[in-house]
Design a protein around this motif. Sequence first.
Motif, short mmCIF file in Angstrom:
data_model
loop_
_atom_site.label_atom_id
_atom_site.label_comp_id
_atom_site.label_asym_id
_atom_site.label_seq_id
_atom_site.Cartn_x
_atom_site.Cartn_y
_atom_site.Cartn_z
N ARG A 1 1.29 -9.01 -5.29
CA ARG A 1 -0.12 -9.34 -5.00
C ARG A 1 -0.40 -10.78 -5.38
O ARG A 1 -1.21 -11.45 -4.76
CB ARG A 1 -1.03 -8.38 -5.78
CG ARG A 1 -2.21 -7.93 -4.93
CD ARG A 1 -3.10 -6.98 -5.67
NE ARG A 1 -2.67 -5.61 -5.49
CZ ARG A 1 -2.51 -4.75 -6.50
NH1 ARG A 1 -2.69 -5.12 -7.73
NH2 ARG A 1 -2.13 -3.51 -6.24
N SER B 1 -4.31 8.24 -5.26
CA SER B 1 -3.46 7.36 -6.05
C SER B 1 -3.60 5.90 -5.59
O SER B 1 -3.07 4.99 -6.21
CB SER B 1 -1.99 7.79 -5.90
OG SER B 1 -1.68 7.93 -4.52
N SER B 2 -4.36 5.69 -4.52
CA SER B 2 -4.48 4.31 -4.01
C SER B 2 -5.33 3.46 -4.93
O SER B 2 -6.38 3.90 -5.39
CB SER B 2 -5.11 4.35 -2.61
OG SER B 2 -5.78 3.15 -2.36
N ASP B 3 -4.89 2.27 -5.23
CA ASP B 3 -5.77 1.37 -5.97
C ASP B 3 -6.15 0.15 -5.13
O ASP B 3 -6.38 -0.94 -5.62
CB ASP B 3 -5.14 0.95 -7.31
CG ASP B 3 -3.82 0.25 -7.11
OD1 ASP B 3 -3.26 -0.25 -8.11
OD2 ASP B 3 -3.35 0.18 -5.96
N GLU B 4 -6.20 0.40 -3.81
CA GLU B 4 -6.65 -0.67 -2.91
C GLU B 4 -8.16 -0.76 -2.97
O GLU B 4 -8.86 0.26 -2.88
CB GLU B 4 -6.22 -0.37 -1.47
CG GLU B 4 -4.72 -0.46 -1.27
CD GLU B 4 -4.23 -1.90 -1.31
OE1 GLU B 4 -4.91 -2.77 -0.73
OE2 GLU B 4 -3.18 -2.15 -1.93
N ASP C 1 4.23 -0.87 -11.09
CA ASP C 1 2.99 -1.63 -11.30
C ASP C 1 3.26 -3.12 -11.38
O ASP C 1 2.56 -3.93 -10.76
CB ASP C 1 2.34 -1.17 -12.60
CG ASP C 1 1.45 0.04 -12.37
OD1 ASP C 1 1.09 0.71 -13.36
OD2 ASP C 1 1.13 0.28 -11.19
N ARG D 1 -10.16 -1.84 -0.82
CA ARG D 1 -10.87 -1.46 0.41
C ARG D 1 -11.06 0.05 0.49
O ARG D 1 -12.04 0.52 1.06
CB ARG D 1 -10.14 -1.98 1.63
CG ARG D 1 -8.78 -1.42 1.73
CD ARG D 1 -8.16 -1.58 3.07
NE ARG D 1 -6.81 -1.00 2.90
CZ ARG D 1 -5.76 -1.42 3.54
NH1 ARG D 1 -5.85 -2.38 4.37
NH2 ARG D 1 -4.58 -0.85 3.32
N LEU E 1 -1.12 7.55 -13.66
CA LEU E 1 0.33 7.71 -13.58
C LEU E 1 0.83 8.56 -14.75
O LEU E 1 1.69 9.43 -14.60
CB LEU E 1 0.98 6.33 -13.62
CG LEU E 1 2.30 6.21 -12.88
CD1 LEU E 1 2.20 6.85 -11.52
CD2 LEU E 1 2.63 4.75 -12.73
N TYR F 1 0.84 -1.19 0.00
CA TYR F 1 0.00 0.00 0.00
C TYR F 1 0.88 1.25 0.00
O TYR F 1 0.67 2.18 -0.78
CB TYR F 1 -0.89 -0.03 1.24
CG TYR F 1 -1.94 1.05 1.23
CD1 TYR F 1 -1.85 2.13 2.11
CD2 TYR F 1 -3.00 1.00 0.35
CE1 TYR F 1 -2.81 3.11 2.11
CE2 TYR F 1 -3.97 1.98 0.35
CZ TYR F 1 -3.87 3.04 1.23
OH TYR F 1 -4.82 4.02 1.22
N ALA G 1 2.45 1.62 -3.29
CA ALA G 1 1.52 2.15 -4.28
C ALA G 1 1.36 3.65 -4.12
O ALA G 1 1.43 4.40 -5.10
CB ALA G 1 0.19 1.45 -4.13
N HIS G 2 1.15 4.02 -2.90
CA HIS G 2 0.85 5.44 -2.69
C HIS G 2 2.11 6.30 -2.75
O HIS G 2 2.19 7.24 -3.56
CB HIS G 2 0.18 5.59 -1.32
CG HIS G 2 -0.60 6.86 -1.21
ND1 HIS G 2 -0.36 7.77 -0.23
CD2 HIS G 2 -1.61 7.35 -1.95
CE1 HIS G 2 -1.21 8.79 -0.37
NE2 HIS G 2 -1.97 8.55 -1.42
#
Lengths: 704, 155
Positions: A541, B96-99, A534, B101, B119, A483, A486-487
């Motif tokens: 994942r 930007s989060s692709d989580e 990515d 949840r 991006l 996470y 990603a961020h």
Amino acid sequence: MPIAYRPSFAEFGPRLGAAPTGHAPGLDGPLPRPAADWVVVGLPAVAGTLAILVGAASLAGWATDNGFLRAVVPGAVAMKPNTAASFLALGSALLLVLLSRRSVPAVARRAAGCARALGALTAVLAALNLLELFSGTNLGATRLLFPEALARAGLEYAGHMSAATSLAFALLGIALAATNARWRPGVLLTQSFVLAATFVGLLGVLGYLYSARALYHIPGYGTMAVHSAALFLMLGMATLLAHREYPLTSEITSGYRGGATARALLPALLALPVVFGSLYLSAERWGWYGYAIGMALLAVSMVAVSLAIVWYTARKLNRADQARRADEAVLQHFAALVQSSQDAIIGKTTGGIVTSWNPSATRLFGYGAEEMIGRPITVLIPEDRLQEEAMILGRIREGDTVSSYETVRRRNDGTPIDVSVTVSPIRAADGRIVGASKIARDITELKKTEAQLAALNAELEQRVQLRTAELRAVNAELESFSYAVAHDLRAPLRAMNGFSQALIEDFGATLDPEARRYLDQIVRGSTRMGGLIDGLLQLSRSARGTLRHERVDLSAVAESILRELAASDPGRAVTHEVAPDQIALGDERMLEAVLRNLIGNAWKYTAGCVSAHIRCYSDSIDGRTCYCVADNGAGFDMAHADKLFKPFQRLHRQDEFPGIGIGLATVQRIVHRHGGNVYAKSEPGRGATFWFHLSTHTTAGGSI
Amino acid sequence: MTTGTVLLVEDDDQDEMLIVRALRKANMANRIDVARDGQQALDYLFREGPYADRSDELPIVVMLDIGLPRLSGLDVLDRIRNDPRTQLIPVVILTSSDEERDLLESYRSGANSFVRKPLDFAQFADTVGRLGIYWVATNVPPPHSGSSDPTRGRS
């Protein structure tokens, strides 16, 4: 080898005899039975009845002055009234004795009492008679019965019974008076009285048979009638048979082999001498030869008979002995089995009393055989388990076996031991349950091992749980790490990319072409970096997360991916072929990622093809269903195939085909998690085929 | 086109610059107020703390980043939705989060829209621009959000 308990044949009978004895059945037959009832009851009853009838007939004759009846047998001397009465009494006494032996105690006592009284009466009468005969005094005995009739027959003073007759009556009378009496003089003595009376009768009969008058007529002491003699013989034998307590009778009527043999031989043995004697005597009387030759012939005949008897008896006894030895050998064998067994083997009655105890039982429980035999088996059972014995005995009585029952017993020093107990019923020949056989095995070691195993399992379980918790923690960390990646990684990247683009857009006109080019490179670099991030995120994942098990329609997924690619790249004309109804079992999102990578690669690497063609189909290879993606694109050199699935390793240059080198690593990771494998085959310029199979079971990677 | 304010809650100043540039490039002329973290955003909305005497109306749309220091964007969203004064204001999550949840939580907490920051910069500028134009020009804000003067009309 000392045996603590020897089972008797009576208990186990033919069952053990049925074990191999080495000879054919039927030769010796089953164990002989005691003398049949018709011998010990029937014959005496007949004799008694006969005596009664004869006596009664004669008395009737005297009462009615009938000469024929008086004599009973035509042509014979008339039977004296006393004699007749005595026969009547003795016959009745005998029948009463038989009755007393076969009825309820109340009746039996009365019957026996009456028999004794009759016997005593007869003996007294006979004694009186003898006294009169020898002393010459007149005691009035002869005139007791039918004195007028006697006088008429002219036998007033000759109404005595003959001496021999009186003697026989006395002997039999005393014997019968002694039946069951408390003052019994000893069975041997009584038996000899009866035998003596029998021989008197026999002598009389033989006298008549051989015409030897002296045997039945003693001058001055009277004549014994033939029927009297015969009756004495019969009554004597009957009395012997009726009294099983006589030593002779008990042996002859016994159920053992001796009795059976005796019973088989006796008739012949009794009859043959008489017959032979008669034969040779007759021959001599006819003048064939003198008396010496007759005697010699008789002697030879008796020798021959004796030989035959000896042969017969010897054979019977030998066979019996052989059978017994064989059975004993079998018994010894079984006994040895029990004695040498490593398990404790204990025999007990249906009431739980110990009847046998083998050395291993001593080893296991500490008690010796002498200590335990005769004692209840509950000695071995700890207080808190006493009810088990009742339960076990209950099952045994019903014929059930208690198998491998794990429990605790107690040694003689009080220490408890873990044992496995098997108890089975022991049956006699007729199927009755007569006891129980208990086998106890020490399972202390087993229990220890079990306990150790349980402890190990618990420890293992604990360790697994610990590890799982650790793994969960690690995975949670990884999640938050991804996470963060990603961020946080993307933001600066966006800034780099963004401001560079902004520079180009806003100030591009005022920039040097060289400057422009540098800026382009910055943009390219940051774009690539974004792709790498990515890819890494995708790879990570695919390694974590729960693996779901669902039916995935791979055909539908492939079709949708191809449609997307066609939509985003309309300029390309790619034909494709997707086999329908390819169903796989696995995680849908992950399998979609696999197909996306494989089909995406196929799309990419057919870029230079004129008539690009992609095929998605299933095939059965080595008995497993494999899902294949084939293209006719650039292909690759199999020599570098080992790098194919490694992250960031590429087999083409960026300017040939762009890419990060993550796609196939992700595919392999996901396929492995499903318990399967992925393979590739290619020829440069001739396209490539990738295929994978998933596990036949559905618990490939499991869930964390 | 309304003349309401746009509240941008974004902690990253670079992202802020790029977003503002993209919006301007898309010809959005509305005033853009920026809050640097969740607390600032809430103070601004509820007129507390340093913003106690803010006299302007409430914004017509809030563009909210999730990844904010201390108070997260979703917490801010919760507070916005639980307060009657700000309940109806459109909130666009721009993150930007692709989580998965975050997506779920945003909608559960009452976000009106969820946009992922692309991006690729060109895409980013394009997306943000269209986003801004939609919410200030096409969308009709709820009443009582400050600038819904019916005489102003829409265009």
